[in-house]
Design a protein around this motif. Structure first.
Motif, PDB file in Angstrom:
ATOM      1  N   ARG A  93       0.806  -1.228   0.000  1.00  0.00           N
ATOM      2  CA  ARG A  93       0.000   0.000   0.000  1.00  0.00           C
ATOM      3  C   ARG A  93       0.840   1.279   0.000  1.00  0.00           C
ATOM      4  O   ARG A  93       0.555   2.247  -0.697  1.00  0.00           O
ATOM      5  CB  ARG A  93      -0.947  -0.018   1.212  1.00  0.00           C
TER       6      ARG A  93
ATOM      7  N   LYS B  69      -6.974   5.803   1.921  1.00  0.00           N
ATOM      8  CA  LYS B  69      -7.829   5.407   3.050  1.00  0.00           C
ATOM      9  C   LYS B  69      -7.664   3.940   3.438  1.00  0.00           C
ATOM     10  O   LYS B  69      -8.281   3.479   4.398  1.00  0.00           O
ATOM     11  CB  LYS B  69      -9.284   5.705   2.704  1.00  0.00           C
TER      12      LYS B  69
ATOM     13  N   PRO C 239      -5.710   0.677   5.045  1.00  0.00           N
ATOM     14  CA  PRO C 239      -4.838   0.604   6.227  1.00  0.00           C
ATOM     15  C   PRO C 239      -3.361   0.475   5.855  1.00  0.00           C
ATOM     16  O   PRO C 239      -3.019  -0.123   4.834  1.00  0.00           O
ATOM     17  CB  PRO C 239      -5.345  -0.637   6.973  1.00  0.00           C
ATOM     18  N   ASP C 240      -2.503   1.040   6.706  1.00  0.00           N
ATOM     19  CA  ASP C 240      -1.047   0.942   6.505  1.00  0.00           C
ATOM     20  C   ASP C 240      -0.615  -0.514   6.417  1.00  0.00           C
ATOM     21  O   ASP C 240      -1.121  -1.364   7.162  1.00  0.00           O
ATOM     22  CB  ASP C 240      -0.316   1.578   7.711  1.00  0.00           C
TER      23      ASP C 240
ATOM     24  N   ALA D 240      -1.102  -2.710   4.195  1.00  0.00           N
ATOM     25  CA  ALA D 240      -1.988  -3.628   3.464  1.00  0.00           C
ATOM     26  C   ALA D 240      -1.350  -4.032   2.138  1.00  0.00           C
ATOM     27  O   ALA D 240      -0.616  -3.253   1.529  1.00  0.00           O
ATOM     28  CB  ALA D 240      -3.336  -2.962   3.216  1.00  0.00           C
TER      29      ALA D 240
END
Length: 372
Positions: free
Chosen positions: A7, A80, A82-83, A85
């Motif tokens: 991500r 948006k 999550p960190d 991911a």
């Protein structure tokens, strides 16, 4: 096309690409980012027809392919998530949709054919050289505040980057002016840049370029032709058209014989200007500088709201002088000083004033006075 990507890497690449995209577009494809997955990586390409940015990121590519999707929407979705991911992007040729999957989140975005995406024509670059990121950062950061926003004088809507004769021989120089103030910044001439044509780098390109220059260890490959300029790092390539116009002869407005010398603590000076300008609601209100033996009085007189005055201890040994400047211009110029002291060189209350950092002549600023 199908690939998986972390991500953080995806967000960095998409954020850089989507910032080039114009929010209001009459051509739908220009609102999109072109995603091309192949080998062990993926690249994201965005353009507004004047600037093109290509950002590369490592990815696990299951199926090579390419498509285009709305850049701003994709950026918002990834932002948006999550960190940490792992994000999977997949498109099968028939559906015309791009699936974005991360954990339990699933999005489906409309796509447009990659064939419709305009790719900026590659150019034969006359000059190629490399420069350290901090060098380019200094050149553009210290000059960009003086770029004109007046559309009629389009040739002033950028930074003029060229080779010039500096104090210590030939230099890579950036100049910007809006007719009220001017910034001229020099750096050592990189090897290979000797024959570089002078080009005007547009304001938007200067803003996008700044994002490439944060890493102090980074070397930037610069390529210049008469019509385009390209800045490249291992991950990002930024290509831009240059402004088609002739930059005026700026050397004529840089005063050479200003003899009245004021030396002042740059930080204290900027804070004092900011404080006295508070009493005026008009952004262009003049700040009056009254100079006498080792003393500077800054004052603002705003009949509607009040007045303010502040005294600073300075180094000044010439005859008395009263001169006024636009407060905003003074603040912007004072904020460029990295060293402790700013040196102002005056001639009279009606002539342009020169400002530099101590005895360093590689960064020179000129500001026009106002009547007070």
């Amino acid at each position: 096309m199908k690939f998986s990507i972390e991500r953080g890497a995806l967000l960095k690449a998409v954020a850089q690409a989507q910032s080039v995209v114009e929010r209001r577009n009459t051509i739908p494809i220009l609102a999109n980012v072109l995603i091309e997955a192949e080998g062990d990586g993926v690249q994201f390409r965005a353009t507004d027809l004047d600037i093109e940015v290509v950002d590369r990121a490592p990815a696990q590519v299951e199926r090579a392919g390419a498509t285009t999707v709305a850049a701003v929407t994709l950026n918002e979705i990834v932002r948006k998530l999550p960190d940490g991911a792992l994000v999977t992007l997949a498109e099968d040729g028939g559906s015309g949709r791009l699936q974005i999957m991360a954990g339990r989140s699933n999005f489906s975005l409309a796509t447009l054919p990659r064939e419709d995406f305009p790719v900026m024509a590659s150019s034969e670059y006359a000059t190629n050289f490399t420069a350290d990121a901090p060098v380019l950062r200094r050149l553009f950061d210290k000059s960009k505040f003086a770029i004109s926003t007046e559309e009629t004088r389009y040739y002033l809507n950028g930074v003029y980057m060229h080779v010039a004769e500096g104090e210590d021989g030939r230099a890579l120089r950036c100049v910007a002016t809006d007719g009220h103030r001017l910034a001229r910044i020099d750096a050592a001439l990189p090897e290979g840049a000797e024959e570089m044509p002078g080009v005007i780098v547009p304001r938007k390109t200067v803003g996008e370029l700044r994002k490439l220059l944060d890493d102090d260890e980074m070397q930037i490959a610069v390529s210049v032709s008469e019509t385009k300029i390209r800045f490249a790092t291992p991950d990002i390539t930024l290509t831009s058209k240059v402004i088609d116009g002739t930059f005026p002869d700026y050397s004529r407005v840089i005063p050479a014989n200003n003899a009245k010398r004021l030396e002042v603590d740059a930080s204290e000076f900027a804070k004092a200007v900011d404080r006295v300008a508070t009493v005026s609601s008009e952004r262009s209100r003049a700040v009056k500088l009254s100079l006498d033996e080792d003393r500077l009085i800054l004052s603002v007189n705003a009949p509607d709201s009040g007045n303010a005055e502040e005294e600073l201890a300075v180094a000044y040994g010439d005859e008395k002088l009263d001169i006024g400047f636009n407060a905003k211009y003074l603040l912007e110029i004072a904020s460029q000083v990295d060293r402790e002291n700013a040196v102002f060189l005056f001639n009279s209350s009606g002539d342009p004033t020169l400002m530099r950092e101590g005895d360093d002549t590689s960064a020179v600023y000129v500001v026009m006075p106002m009547r007070v």
